[in-house]
Design a protein around this motif. Structure first.
Motif, mmCIF file in Angstrom:
data_model
loop_
_atom_site.group_PDB
_atom_site.id
_atom_site.type_symbol
_atom_site.label_atom_id
_atom_site.label_comp_id
_atom_site.label_asym_id
_atom_site.label_seq_id
_atom_site.Cartn_x
_atom_site.Cartn_y
_atom_site.Cartn_z
ATOM 1 N N GLU A 229 0.903 -0.919 0.079
ATOM 2 C CA GLU A 229 -0.024 -0.104 -0.070
ATOM 3 C C GLU A 229 0.825 1.366 -0.052
ATOM 4 O O GLU A 229 0.620 2.187 -0.716
ATOM 5 N N GLU A 230 2.019 1.307 0.725
ATOM 6 C CA GLU A 230 2.835 2.419 0.714
ATOM 7 C C GLU A 230 3.761 2.655 -0.490
ATOM 8 O O GLU A 230 3.376 3.654 -1.091
ATOM 9 N N ARG A 231 3.939 1.649 -1.120
ATOM 10 C CA ARG A 231 4.524 1.501 -2.396
ATOM 11 C C ARG A 231 3.507 2.045 -3.336
ATOM 12 O O ARG A 231 3.968 3.098 -4.382
ATOM 13 N N ILE B 241 1.239 6.609 -6.980
ATOM 14 C CA ILE B 241 0.080 7.431 -7.455
ATOM 15 C C ILE B 241 0.527 8.661 -7.069
ATOM 16 O O ILE B 241 0.113 9.626 -7.936
ATOM 17 N N GLU B 242 1.208 9.122 -5.774
ATOM 18 C CA GLU B 242 1.570 10.364 -5.304
ATOM 19 C C GLU B 242 2.647 10.887 -6.603
ATOM 20 O O GLU B 242 2.570 12.118 -6.894
ATOM 21 N N TYR B 243 3.236 10.127 -6.891
ATOM 22 C CA TYR B 243 4.514 10.534 -7.870
ATOM 23 C C TYR B 243 3.731 10.969 -9.098
ATOM 24 O O TYR B 243 3.970 12.116 -9.914
ATOM 25 N N ASP C 257 1.986 14.220 -8.967
ATOM 26 C CA ASP C 257 2.759 15.416 -8.994
ATOM 27 C C ASP C 257 3.212 15.579 -10.452
ATOM 28 O O ASP C 257 3.194 16.695 -10.877
ATOM 29 N N GLU C 258 3.325 14.516 -11.202
ATOM 30 C CA GLU C 258 3.759 14.742 -12.542
ATOM 31 C C GLU C 258 2.872 15.342 -13.481
ATOM 32 O O GLU C 258 3.006 16.267 -14.192
ATOM 33 N N ILE C 259 1.643 14.730 -13.310
ATOM 34 C CA ILE C 259 0.409 15.482 -14.000
ATOM 35 C C ILE C 259 0.118 16.789 -13.886
ATOM 36 O O ILE C 259 0.082 17.753 -14.532
#
Length: 143
Positions: A13-15, A20-22, A25-27
């Protein structure tokens, strides 16, 4: 066993959260920090509308009374091309210009004068007479 599987699930879940956060942020960066798209300018093609009006007047309507005294084409040629006499044609032009805004000469978005009622009516009537495409009457409209 249950604690190790629970630890593995937490790690997964952490990974997934990190991935997802990465991507978010990119989008977000792509949308917010993107360079503005330069505006395309439209090209302008000179149509010489005034020349079409002048040519039309010289060919068929070259004097104030719309007689054939100074016109290039004769009354017979006018009648053959428009399937009516010149007086009726002028009454139609005047009536359409008076009652329908489309047939009134107006300025376009660039501030230039558009086609005259005589040009628009000439094109419309010739299209009706011959039943052909607008390209066939382009000599006076300068489309």
């Amino acid at each position: 066993m249950s604690s190790s599987s629970s630890d593995e699930n937490d790690e997964i879940e952490e990974r997934l959260d990190d991935i997802i956060e990465y991507f978010i942020d990119e989008i977000y960066d792509d949308i917010v920090e993107a360079e503005p798209i330069p505006q395309r300018t439209r090209s302008y093609t000179e149509r010489h509308r005034e020349g079409g009006q002048h040519q039309l007047s010289n060919d068929y309507f070259n004097d104030d009374n719309f007689n054939d005294d100074h016109s290039i084409y004769s009354i017979q040629t006018f009648r053959r091309r428009f399937r009516m006499n010149k007086g009726l044609f002028i009454r139609i032009v005047d009536g359409l210009e008076q009652f329908f805004p489309f047939f009134q000469q107006r300025k376009d978005a660039t501030g230039r004068w558009g086609l005259t009622a005589l040009q628009k009516c000439t094109a419309a009537i010739r299209l009706l007479v011959y039943g052909k495409s607008a390209d066939t009457v382009d000599e006076y409209l300068r489309l």
